[in-house]
Write a protein that holds these residues in place. Structure first.
Motif: not given
Length: 326
Positions: A170-178, A226-233, A265-271
């Motif tokens: 689906s081409g999802l993208v994870v971003k850290e936001e401030n 597609q540049n629209k937020i669909v989830g987060g933590t 992404e969080l468990t295998h890369n970021i953290f």
């Protein structure tokens, strides 16, 4: 045998620097015990925190509040309990005795004690649990936390792998936001209202305030389609643990695999360098009911269960700690 010269006092705002400095030396402290975190909701939880001294040396802290004449491990914190450094077991028992005695002298009949989950401690720190046993404390609640240990290969289930593949396709993208506004207003609040008729523990203004005070510890990760937020933590990060404080996605979660993709992404890369990733609890009703679907989702990333116990102890039971040493 008793060690002399323990003194218990109530915390005062003038002691904030000493309180916060002590946290740097404790083996079971995190940023949640910092007064800049605890005091943001002081209007909701009348503070009754305690500081314990051996002569003039600060040796322990008890984050707490008072409610209808009962002292509780601070209700505004996910975990609580006695905070201390390299005290021996005998010393912790004596410190706990002095706390119970102090509360008894203040006319307090009961202490409700919330333990610190073991993964948050820099060293093993269950001395108080033994003191609670000696004081005949009763377990009144037990939460089940799903925790992923990064000490080897964790088997991700085929179902999660399919969800991750959906996210990639689906081409999802994870971003850290401030900023937290999009996640709070577009995802978290609507999700909690529709699924649980509930609201986040922290308002948007509160989480923004806390993040401004602890920018390295409170982090927001969103997943976009597609540049629209669909989830987060929202992740609370401590030295040992990355804890998912809030997890939510919109109605496309199954179709897009948004949460599977995000947490992979969080468990295998970021953290991946953290010792533990804490997905949080899956139980309700004071630990008496388990949301089995939610628990299974967390376990399918390779998480396993640790428990957090809640106790009630009569302050009059300080006398039970008088003759325990041989």
């Amino acid at each position: 045998m008793r060690l002399k010269n323990y003194t218990v006092i109530r915390y005062r705002s003038t002691e904030a620097t000493g309180w916060n400095d002590f946290l740097k030396t404790a083996k079971n402290a995190t940023f949640l015990f910092n007064r800049n975190f605890m005091d943001y909701h002081a209007d909701r939880f009348p503070d009754f925190s305690l500081m314990v001294y051996n002569e003039e040396r600060l040796v322990a802290l008890l984050p707490a509040n008072i409610d209808n004449g009962t002292i509780l491990s601070h209700q505004g914190l996910t975990y609580g309990g006695l905070v201390y450094g390299n005290l021996k077991l005998q010393e912790v028992i004596l410190v706990f005795r002095e706390i119970l005695l102090f509360l008894q002298q203040q006319g307090i009949l009961k202490l409700v004690y919330k333990s610190i989950p073991s993964v948050y401690c820099l060293k093993p720190a269950q001395e108080v649990e033994y003191a609670l046993f000696l004081a005949k404390a009763q377990i009144v609640r037990r939460d089940a936390l799903s925790v992923l240990a990064h000490n080897g290969e964790n088997e991700v289930s085929d179902l999660r792998k399919r969800g991750i593949k959906k996210g990639i396709k689906s081409g999802l993208v994870v971003k850290e936001e401030n900023h937290f506004e999009d996640f709070w207003n577009q995802i978290l609040i609507p999700n909690l209202e529709s699924r649980h008729q509930a609201k986040p523990v922290h308002s948007l203004q509160e989480i923004e305030l806390l993040a401004s005070r602890f920018p390295e510890n409170i982090r927001q990760f969103n997943v976009y389609h597609q540049n629209k937020i669909v989830g987060g933590t929202t992740v609370f990060e401590t030295e040992n643990v990355a804890h998912a404080q809030y997890i939510a996605a919109n109605e496309t979660r199954a179709e897009l695999g948004s949460l599977d993709f995000l947490f992979n992404e969080l468990t295998h890369n970021i953290f991946r360098e953290k010792k533990f990733f804490d997905f949080g609890i899956s139980n309700e009703m004071q630990g008496r009911k388990l949301n089995s679907g939610l628990s299974y989702w967390k376990e399918s990333f390779g998480a396993t269960t640790i428990t957090q116990d809640f106790y009630e102890v009569a302050t009059a039971n300080y006398t039970l700690l008088d003759d325990v040493f041989i």
